[in-house]
Design an enzyme around this catalytic site. Sequence first.
Site, PDB file in Angstrom:
ATOM      1  N   CYS A  25       0.815  -1.205   0.000  1.00 50.88           N
ATOM      2  CA  CYS A  25       0.000   0.000   0.000  1.00 50.88           C
ATOM      3  C   CYS A  25       0.853   1.261   0.000  1.00 50.88           C
ATOM      4  O   CYS A  25       0.397   2.327  -0.399  1.00 50.88           O
ATOM      5  CB  CYS A  25      -0.960   0.014   1.191  1.00 50.88           C
ATOM      6  SG  CYS A  25      -0.144   0.013   2.797  1.00 50.88           S
ATOM      7  N   SER A  52       9.910   2.344   6.196  1.00 44.30           N
ATOM      8  CA  SER A  52       8.451   2.289   6.244  1.00 44.30           C
ATOM      9  C   SER A  52       7.847   3.591   6.756  1.00 44.30           C
ATOM     10  O   SER A  52       8.514   4.367   7.455  1.00 44.30           O
ATOM     11  CB  SER A  52       7.986   1.140   7.150  1.00 44.30           C
ATOM     12  OG  SER A  52       8.387  -0.101   6.631  1.00 44.30           O
ATOM     13  N   GLY A  64       6.449  -4.405  11.337  1.00 47.15           N
ATOM     14  CA  GLY A  64       6.830  -5.779  11.033  1.00 47.15           C
ATOM     15  C   GLY A  64       6.247  -6.359   9.764  1.00 47.15           C
ATOM     16  O   GLY A  64       6.784  -7.317   9.212  1.00 47.15           O
TER      17      GLY A  64
END
Length: 440
Positions: A50, A109, A115
């Site tokens: 995403c 991220s 994770g």
Amino acid sequence: MHIAVVGLSHKTAAVHIREKLSIPEPQIEAAIRHLKSYPHIEEVAILSTCNRLEIYFVSSKIEPGVWEVIQFLSEHSHIPMYKLRPHLFTLLHQDAVMHVMRVAAGLDSLVLGEGQILAQVKQMHQLAQQYQGVGRLLNRLLKQAITAGKRVRTETNIGTGAVSISSAAVELAQMKVLERSQHSTASSQLADYRITILGAGKMSRLLVQHLISKGSKDVTVLNRTLPRAEKLVKQFQGDIDLKVGLLGDLMPTIAASDLVFTGTSATEPLLDRSKLEPVLKPQQSLMIIDIAVPLNVNPDVNDLPSVQGFNVDDLKAVVAQNQESRRQMAQEAEAFLEEEVDGFATWVDSLETVPTINSLRVKIETIREQELEKALSRLGSEFGDKHKDTIEAMTRGIVNKILHDPMVQLRAQQDIEARRHAMETLRTLFNLEIEEQYSA
């Protein structure tokens, strides 16, 4: 051969661009096949989440290879290359190697240290293997990136309390519920909200997990098929009384909800203003948090005065609150990743020895076969097959033992000049002909 990555992420492109570049899993095989059809792309692996779309590849000529990948992305997204380029990043050689290590470790991220990305890198590797996308270089690189990601999570505390996109969505909901209660008589507790989740995949499972931690009790999961939703119910049996249904019941369920999370793999929006307007009661407030890419919710829902709509880009404010505490751990993790990058570089350098080792083995093996054939011809036809097999095995064993130490020492030599000198010595001593050099 050169390693590179071309892609875009939450850092370089807004969600409306990212969703056009997204490559769903059912399309990965065709995408790999298409990319490998280009003349300068030897190996390829695709990471589509995403928050990012990244194409890792190996090319004999790096500039044409990069151009071919960008051309593919332009065709796939139907965005002209000149409009697409400002959103893309390109990393080459060691930078590309470090990038995939950082991605697997969760250091690149939106949620630092999350994770879920490690599982997504594993999936990228698995699919690239399954569809024959990776060869020697990318296969080794992705394996080492997965090892690096595991090491960072084991040897630092960066994963402790790290929030996923799903938990950030729940935190955002809690934040907005508190804001709403300060300006109205609405409850300040997320636990009091009637909640609907669209989709029953991993993100939805994490949503349920975090909603339980907030005390939520009235949660309905709608999915395209019931078995997957029912599997989700079993996972949380005893923790929460989940209700399940089909997406065909979408609008009546939403009409009875206060908060909706969407995280399906649908490629077209499931909700828009025209669908919501007829079913919402007067003065009914509805919050919608869309964590899917492509978007499950058309942004026009925000045109309705009683609807608050959010998507993955709105999670950045929530994530920012959790970032600072992880920055020190991230610095510690970077040191581990440097070691992993050095390890991969050493392995790549050792590939330089492959042609010399292969040539030496071929020469010695040719001598063995010739001498064995002479010996067997002298022994005559009465010499039994069993004895021939024994002598064959013995001579192979002698060759392997003689070659073992030189090959191990040659591969292990980290000093480039010393290694090249050793290879040159071997070539001279054994009069080897090297047909092909492997470079990276």
